[in-house]
Design a protein around this motif. Sequence first.
Motif, PDB file in Angstrom:
ATOM      1  N   VAL A 166       0.777  -1.150  -0.091  1.00  0.00           N
ATOM      2  CA  VAL A 166      -0.052  -0.023   0.094  1.00  0.00           C
ATOM      3  C   VAL A 166       0.729   1.292  -0.263  1.00  0.00           C
ATOM      4  CG1 VAL A 166      -1.884   1.293   1.226  1.00  0.00           C
ATOM      5  CG2 VAL A 166      -2.030  -1.155   1.284  1.00  0.00           C
ATOM      6  N   THR A 167       0.491   2.275  -1.001  1.00  0.00           N
ATOM      7  CA  THR A 167       1.394   3.534  -0.932  1.00  0.00           C
ATOM      8  C   THR A 167       0.249   4.517  -0.808  1.00  0.00           C
ATOM      9  OG1 THR A 167       2.981   2.523  -2.368  1.00  0.00           O
ATOM     10  CG2 THR A 167       2.789   4.733  -2.287  1.00  0.00           C
ATOM     11  N   VAL A 168       0.673   5.416   0.166  1.00  0.00           N
ATOM     12  CA  VAL A 168      -0.282   6.624   0.369  1.00  0.00           C
ATOM     13  C   VAL A 168       0.552   7.976  -0.100  1.00  0.00           C
ATOM     14  CG1 VAL A 168      -1.552   8.203   2.041  1.00  0.00           C
ATOM     15  CG2 VAL A 168      -1.704   5.625   2.168  1.00  0.00           C
ATOM     16  N   THR A 169       0.113   8.784  -0.630  1.00  0.00           N
ATOM     17  CA  THR A 169       0.947   9.960  -1.299  1.00  0.00           C
ATOM     18  C   THR A 169       0.034  11.136  -0.601  1.00  0.00           C
ATOM     19  OG1 THR A 169       1.406   8.716  -3.096  1.00  0.00           O
ATOM     20  CG2 THR A 169       1.738  11.281  -3.136  1.00  0.00           C
ATOM     21  N   VAL A 170       0.675  12.028  -0.099  1.00  0.00           N
ATOM     22  CA  VAL A 170       0.168  13.088   0.620  1.00  0.00           C
ATOM     23  C   VAL A 170       1.068  14.283   0.164  1.00  0.00           C
ATOM     24  CG1 VAL A 170      -0.246  11.794   2.919  1.00  0.00           C
ATOM     25  CG2 VAL A 170       1.910  13.278   2.853  1.00  0.00           C
ATOM     26  N   ASP A 171       0.771  15.560   0.363  1.00  0.00           N
ATOM     27  CA  ASP A 171       1.339  16.740   0.143  1.00  0.00           C
ATOM     28  C   ASP A 171       2.028  17.139   1.467  1.00  0.00           C
ATOM     29  OD1 ASP A 171      -0.503  17.945   1.724  1.00  0.00           O
ATOM     30  OD2 ASP A 171      -1.556  19.207   0.186  1.00  0.00           O
ATOM     31  N   ASP A 172       2.735  18.250   1.670  1.00  0.00           N
ATOM     32  CA  ASP A 172       3.415  18.581   2.642  1.00  0.00           C
ATOM     33  C   ASP A 172       2.838  19.069   3.944  1.00  0.00           C
ATOM     34  OD1 ASP A 172       2.792  21.055   1.764  1.00  0.00           O
ATOM     35  OD2 ASP A 172       4.912  21.653   1.221  1.00  0.00           O
ATOM     36  N   SER A 173       1.420  19.253   3.788  1.00  0.00           N
ATOM     37  CA  SER A 173       0.662  19.562   4.718  1.00  0.00           C
ATOM     38  C   SER A 173      -0.195  18.000   5.121  1.00  0.00           C
ATOM     39  CB  SER A 173      -0.443  20.467   4.237  1.00  0.00           C
ATOM     40  OG  SER A 173      -0.080  21.650   4.030  1.00  0.00           O
ATOM     41  N   ALA A 174       0.271  16.816   4.838  1.00  0.00           N
ATOM     42  CA  ALA A 174      -0.284  15.908   5.064  1.00  0.00           C
ATOM     43  C   ALA A 174      -1.663  15.567   4.455  1.00  0.00           C
ATOM     44  CB  ALA A 174      -0.318  15.494   6.651  1.00  0.00           C
ATOM     45  N   ASP A 175      -2.173  16.175   3.591  1.00  0.00           N
ATOM     46  CA  ASP A 175      -3.246  16.121   2.794  1.00  0.00           C
ATOM     47  C   ASP A 175      -3.281  14.986   1.819  1.00  0.00           C
ATOM     48  OD1 ASP A 175      -4.811  18.069   4.368  1.00  0.00           O
ATOM     49  OD2 ASP A 175      -4.286  19.618   2.901  1.00  0.00           O
ATOM     50  N   VAL A 176      -4.167  14.078   1.992  1.00  0.00           N
ATOM     51  CA  VAL A 176      -3.962  12.811   0.830  1.00  0.00           C
ATOM     52  C   VAL A 176      -4.181  13.165  -0.393  1.00  0.00           C
ATOM     53  CG1 VAL A 176      -4.988  10.399   0.701  1.00  0.00           C
ATOM     54  CG2 VAL A 176      -4.884  11.471   2.963  1.00  0.00           C
ATOM     55  N   LEU A 177      -3.456  12.834  -1.168  1.00  0.00           N
ATOM     56  CA  LEU A 177      -3.301  12.827  -2.727  1.00  0.00           C
ATOM     57  C   LEU A 177      -3.807  11.676  -3.431  1.00  0.00           C
ATOM     58  CD1 LEU A 177      -0.184  15.058  -3.221  1.00  0.00           C
ATOM     59  CD2 LEU A 177      -2.279  15.817  -3.006  1.00  0.00           C
ATOM     60  N   SER A 178      -3.501  10.574  -3.036  1.00  0.00           N
ATOM     61  CA  SER A 178      -3.714   9.213  -3.767  1.00  0.00           C
ATOM     62  C   SER A 178      -3.319   8.141  -2.769  1.00  0.00           C
ATOM     63  CB  SER A 178      -2.749   9.015  -5.034  1.00  0.00           C
ATOM     64  OG  SER A 178      -1.733   8.745  -4.669  1.00  0.00           O
ATOM     65  N   VAL A 179      -4.049   6.859  -2.946  1.00  0.00           N
ATOM     66  CA  VAL A 179      -3.808   5.728  -2.399  1.00  0.00           C
ATOM     67  C   VAL A 179      -3.639   4.519  -3.565  1.00  0.00           C
ATOM     68  CG1 VAL A 179      -4.946   3.803  -0.819  1.00  0.00           C
ATOM     69  CG2 VAL A 179      -5.303   6.270  -0.479  1.00  0.00           C
ATOM     70  N   ALA A 180      -2.628   3.808  -3.381  1.00  0.00           N
ATOM     71  CA  ALA A 180      -2.286   2.981  -4.748  1.00  0.00           C
ATOM     72  C   ALA A 180      -1.921   1.495  -3.872  1.00  0.00           C
ATOM     73  CB  ALA A 180      -1.080   3.259  -5.199  1.00  0.00           C
ATOM     74  N   LEU A 181      -2.826   0.472  -4.388  1.00  0.00           N
ATOM     75  CA  LEU A 181      -2.610  -0.998  -4.033  1.00  0.00           C
ATOM     76  C   LEU A 181      -1.681  -1.587  -5.114  1.00  0.00           C
ATOM     77  CD1 LEU A 181      -6.170  -1.973  -2.819  1.00  0.00           C
ATOM     78  CD2 LEU A 181      -4.130  -1.202  -1.261  1.00  0.00           C
ATOM     79  N   ALA A 182      -0.620  -2.161  -4.605  1.00  0.00           N
ATOM     80  CA  ALA A 182       0.290  -3.158  -5.357  1.00  0.00           C
ATOM     81  C   ALA A 182      -0.780  -4.366  -6.132  1.00  0.00           C
ATOM     82  CB  ALA A 182       1.242  -4.089  -4.807  1.00  0.00           C
ATOM     83  N   ALA A 183      -0.468  -4.531  -7.465  1.00  0.00           N
ATOM     84  CA  ALA A 183      -1.242  -5.557  -8.013  1.00  0.00           C
ATOM     85  C   ALA A 183      -1.534  -6.861  -7.471  1.00  0.00           C
ATOM     86  CB  ALA A 183      -0.812  -5.589  -9.676  1.00  0.00           C
ATOM     87  N   HIS A 184      -0.262  -7.332  -6.620  1.00  0.00           N
ATOM     88  CA  HIS A 184      -0.364  -8.486  -6.179  1.00  0.00           C
ATOM     89  C   HIS A 184      -0.632  -8.498  -4.590  1.00  0.00           C
ATOM     90  CE1 HIS A 184       3.432  -6.550  -5.299  1.00  0.00           C
ATOM     91  NE2 HIS A 184       3.717  -7.637  -4.279  1.00  0.00           N
ATOM     92  N   TRP A 185      -1.066  -7.442  -4.192  1.00  0.00           N
ATOM     93  CA  TRP A 185      -1.595  -7.369  -2.830  1.00  0.00           C
ATOM     94  C   TRP A 185      -2.040  -8.642  -2.102  1.00  0.00           C
ATOM     95  CZ3 TRP A 185      -5.858  -7.362   0.161  1.00  0.00           C
ATOM     96  CH2 TRP A 185      -7.119  -7.182  -0.629  1.00  0.00           C
ATOM     97  N   LYS A 186      -3.062  -9.351  -2.771  1.00  0.00           N
ATOM     98  CA  LYS A 186      -3.781 -10.372  -2.151  1.00  0.00           C
ATOM     99  C   LYS A 186      -2.929 -11.595  -1.956  1.00  0.00           C
ATOM    100  CE  LYS A 186      -8.222  -8.931  -4.253  1.00  0.00           C
ATOM    101  NZ  LYS A 186      -9.295  -9.252  -5.342  1.00  0.00           N
ATOM    102  N   GLN A 187      -1.792 -11.709  -2.569  1.00  0.00           N
ATOM    103  CA  GLN A 187      -0.912 -12.803  -2.549  1.00  0.00           C
ATOM    104  C   GLN A 187       0.206 -12.544  -1.196  1.00  0.00           C
ATOM    105  OE1 GLN A 187       1.338 -13.157  -5.999  1.00  0.00           O
ATOM    106  NE2 GLN A 187      -0.465 -12.833  -7.203  1.00  0.00           N
ATOM    107  N   VAL A 188      -0.046 -11.219  -0.704  1.00  0.00           N
ATOM    108  CA  VAL A 188       0.876 -10.916   0.432  1.00  0.00           C
ATOM    109  C   VAL A 188       0.099 -10.702   1.632  1.00  0.00           C
ATOM    110  CG1 VAL A 188       2.557  -9.135   1.272  1.00  0.00           C
ATOM    111  CG2 VAL A 188       2.539  -9.794  -1.048  1.00  0.00           C
TER     112      VAL A 188
END
Length: 228
Positions: A42-64
């Motif tokens: 899981v990758t969460v991207t924020v700006d320098d104020s910690a406001d959330v810009l995006s959330v990304a899941l790895a394609a294989h996350w269910k295997q992990v």
Amino acid sequence: MGETFSFGFEEGDEEDRRPRRKQAAAPGVVDGLRGKDSDGVVTVTVDDSADVLSVALAAHWKQVVDPRALGSTVTSAMNAATMQALAEHVERPVAEEPPASSIPPQDGSRITPAEATRLMDAVTADLERFKQQVAEVIDRSVTAESRGGHVRGTAQRGQVLDIAIDPAWAHTARNSELEQELLEVLRALRARSAPTDLAQGPQSPAIAELVALVSDPNTLLRRVGLLP
């Protein structure tokens, strides 16, 4: 911070010995500060104020990660991103004085004791009101739920405490659907547990007037009659 750089050491390449520029984000990739869980799914991207810009899941996350544990994985990534933003904020130089445009103009008229008392009473009341607002935010946890109803979360003091995801839905949903509902909840939790208007500090006409006065000591002394 929060970025991965590629360092080339190929022999005899003059280009590799030149300073590298920060590369622009690839199309469709949101630039910002990134936090990941320990497994990197899981990758969460924020700006320098910690406001959330995006959330990304790895394609294989269910295997992990078991879908029942995905919520804690998202929580870990979100808080890692928040720490990245906090570190960025701490390292940023603090302005020594407010910009001139933020200081209201002064007319130079004499300030009477009654006017000074009125101003200090107003500033004191505004500061007490701000302290009460901050205390209400700090002392309570907030909750949020996605519009689809599959993701819920709680947060306090700007930190995510828990993310709950319907495991049956997570097992069958597309990654894009998961990412969208997670983004909704993380953004809502951030906004409710760390309001940006409070982060700017106490604001009011009386406080702005006092700041303007103390920013110029000589003018202040003249206006209270201590200098000619």
